[in-house]
Design an enzyme around this catalytic site. Sequence first.
Site, PDB file in Angstrom:
ATOM      1  N   SER A 193      -4.534  -5.874   1.629  1.00  0.00           N
ATOM      2  CA  SER A 193      -3.389  -5.042   1.310  1.00  0.00           C
ATOM      3  C   SER A 193      -2.103  -5.857   1.474  1.00  0.00           C
ATOM      4  CB  SER A 193      -3.401  -3.769   2.164  1.00  0.00           C
ATOM      5  OG  SER A 193      -2.448  -2.844   1.676  1.00  0.00           O
ATOM      6  N   GLN A 194      -1.197  -5.469   2.385  1.00  0.00           N
ATOM      7  CA  GLN A 194      -0.026  -6.310   2.618  1.00  0.00           C
ATOM      8  C   GLN A 194      -0.460  -7.734   2.964  1.00  0.00           C
ATOM      9  OE1 GLN A 194       3.936  -5.665   5.082  1.00  0.00           O
ATOM     10  NE2 GLN A 194       2.298  -6.264   6.454  1.00  0.00           N
ATOM     11  N   ASP A 226      -8.114   2.620  -6.511  1.00  0.00           N
ATOM     12  CA  ASP A 226      -7.083   2.337  -5.509  1.00  0.00           C
ATOM     13  C   ASP A 226      -5.730   2.837  -5.998  1.00  0.00           C
ATOM     14  OD1 ASP A 226      -5.376   1.325  -3.595  1.00  0.00           O
ATOM     15  OD2 ASP A 226      -6.241  -0.689  -3.611  1.00  0.00           O
ATOM     16  N   TYR A 261      -0.010  -3.415   6.145  1.00  0.00           N
ATOM     17  CA  TYR A 261       1.303  -2.797   6.359  1.00  0.00           C
ATOM     18  C   TYR A 261       1.296  -1.908   7.605  1.00  0.00           C
ATOM     19  CZ  TYR A 261       5.758  -0.771   4.739  1.00  0.00           C
ATOM     20  OH  TYR A 261       7.065  -0.374   4.604  1.00  0.00           O
ATOM     21  N   HIS A 315      -8.583   2.241  -1.644  1.00  0.00           N
ATOM     22  CA  HIS A 315      -7.913   1.094  -1.031  1.00  0.00           C
ATOM     23  C   HIS A 315      -8.768   0.390   0.015  1.00  0.00           C
ATOM     24  CE1 HIS A 315      -4.486  -1.415  -0.447  1.00  0.00           C
ATOM     25  NE2 HIS A 315      -4.276  -1.049   0.793  1.00  0.00           N
TER      26      HIS A 315
END
Length: 328
Positions: free
Chosen positions: A183-184, A269, A92, A305
């Site tokens: 992630s994204q 996370d 992101y 994360h």
Amino acid sequence: MAQFDLPLNELESYRPALAEPDDFDVFWQETLARHEDVDLAVSFQPVNNGLVTIDTFDVTFAGYGGHPVRGWLHLPVTRTGPLPVVVEYLGYGTGRGAPHETRLWADAGYAHFVMDTRGQGAETPDADPATGDIAAPGFLTRGVLDPRRYYYRRLYTDAVRAVAAARTHPDVDPARVVVTGTSQGGGITLAAAGLVPDLVAVMPDVPFLCHFARATTITDMPPYDEVTRFVKRHREHAATVARTMSYFDGAALARRANAPTLFSVGLMDRICPPSTVYAAFNHYGTHGNVDQSDKQIRVYPFNDHEGGGAAHEVVKLEWLADQLETSV
């Protein structure tokens, strides 16, 4: 920092009901069908990357709506015959960056296609049909009052067309395409897995964009907080927001996957809570043709994360080599 979500033994069996709209599959079939006759218009222009072991090409292809999307294609300088290609989607707020920044898979001997992220990278604008709609700052609520105008409809379509673009290069084996991202990028990886039927491997790391109904209530960390801030201010749109996002849930799209997969999750996370990752993992391939023995998840109990970081890259390199050897 501490583990805050369900205990691991409950995560391992966590397969929540997903609020899929009745026209979920029709929505995606129609979205992609609209682009079947749109020329990919792929361009590969060699660039000087300053490296002696990798050749890099500046890529442009036509994504959603024919909008130009940028990328890099990295190839080992020494290559004989078409190579398996790893298509990578990004986190992101990031873009493709400089040519030398993202090159792991080319260093390992694969073709490596890095897709820029519309509106987030510096080089791929988002031709946004939702301009003028109300939204919270960021991308997660851009166009969220209508699934046809939602930002991630455009981005997921870009991801599908990136696979098609990568397949056109003569040094790429179109039958051996792998998708990955963190992630994204992990959430986009799951979207591609559900929308492209003939991938050979899927590697999402600490994926975002999964099980929105839980994610937006269990964490107040960004980017999910964009949704909660929006609904806090616009209470009357809560049901509409939930319905729109249900078309883009990585867990729902993961159900439709057909390729073997390797996930990663950090149990501390707070950005992508473990239960949302496990929701996608446990649903993965249940509507597709995935033998459950072809699913793995690597757990990092004391990581946030960042997940497994470089240590997990070693795991991915070994796992992918095994998958490709099996697929030949």
